[in-house]
Motif scaffolding. Sequence first.
Motif: not given
Length: 327
Positions: A162-165, A169-170, A173, A178-179, A181, A184
Amino acid sequence: MNRTTHPPDRRATLDRTGAATAAPPTDRTAPRRRPTSQQWAAWAFLAPVTLYLVLFYAYPLYRNLDLSLRNYTVRSFVQGDAPFTGLKNYETVFQDPTFGPALAHTVTFTAVCLLFQYAIGLALAVFFHQHFRLSATLRALFLVPWLLPLIVSASTWSWMLNSDSGIVNSVLNAVGIDSVNWLTSPEWSLTSVIIANIWIGVPFNLVVLYSGLQSIPGSLYEAAALDGAGAWRRFWNITFPLLRPVSAITLLLGLVYTLKVFDIIWIMTKGGPADSSTTFATWSYQLGFGNLLPAFGPGAAVGNLLVVAALAFGLVYLRVQRKQYAS
């Protein structure tokens, strides 16, 4: 004109006293033998298998072929009065703008997944073949992705990417990247489903290839070690050649499975965004069931293309196997 009648052929035989006696005429038509109890038992055992193949393989293939050769709508699908259109549905599929990208995605998805699944599975099989402590426990843990339902595996990867959570990506970061997508972005969606499918398919390759390694005599490795062959040379001269039959069936089964992968892609990306991860499997579903006005004929045609591709590779495998047995 005199007609001579020939008496029936009676061959002379000798009795116990030595006198010649006429043998009874032989019947040239042998009576038809009735099936024995063993033959009836054999047919009884074959009946369930035959019924299963007819109901779940032959009939669905026939229905799918019939769907691809007729103009089915929702009404005609229920009533069964669809007009025959021949190869028009296949022409519609070939002329569709989605055909080219879907074909490229299917080939890329299948080839990359097979390559990495086999390579990682073979490396793990050789690693666990060393029989070290906790080898059996770790090997059992690697089977978890294979045992989980596909919907659970796909949902887990959707959360991880998931791009946000997402945890991926964690981690990126945390190291200053950078994260991404993953699900998406048209640039990363196909890569995301490939990664997930590789993770799911590695345990199958591990199990099959590890079984193949068990059949290789250990004396060959001992003789090679006495001759001074290192680990890499023993692998290329002993392990890899003797694993060719097992590797062939592993790649064939993996190919057939990967061609029809639908669950992973549909749950993670639904073939998007902008058809960037659409394969023949997801496209066939979208045509047949993903619209308010389903196109049953073109959807069945796309499905038949997958069947033909799998059948073609199966015939190639059988031909290669015959050549190996003949030599």
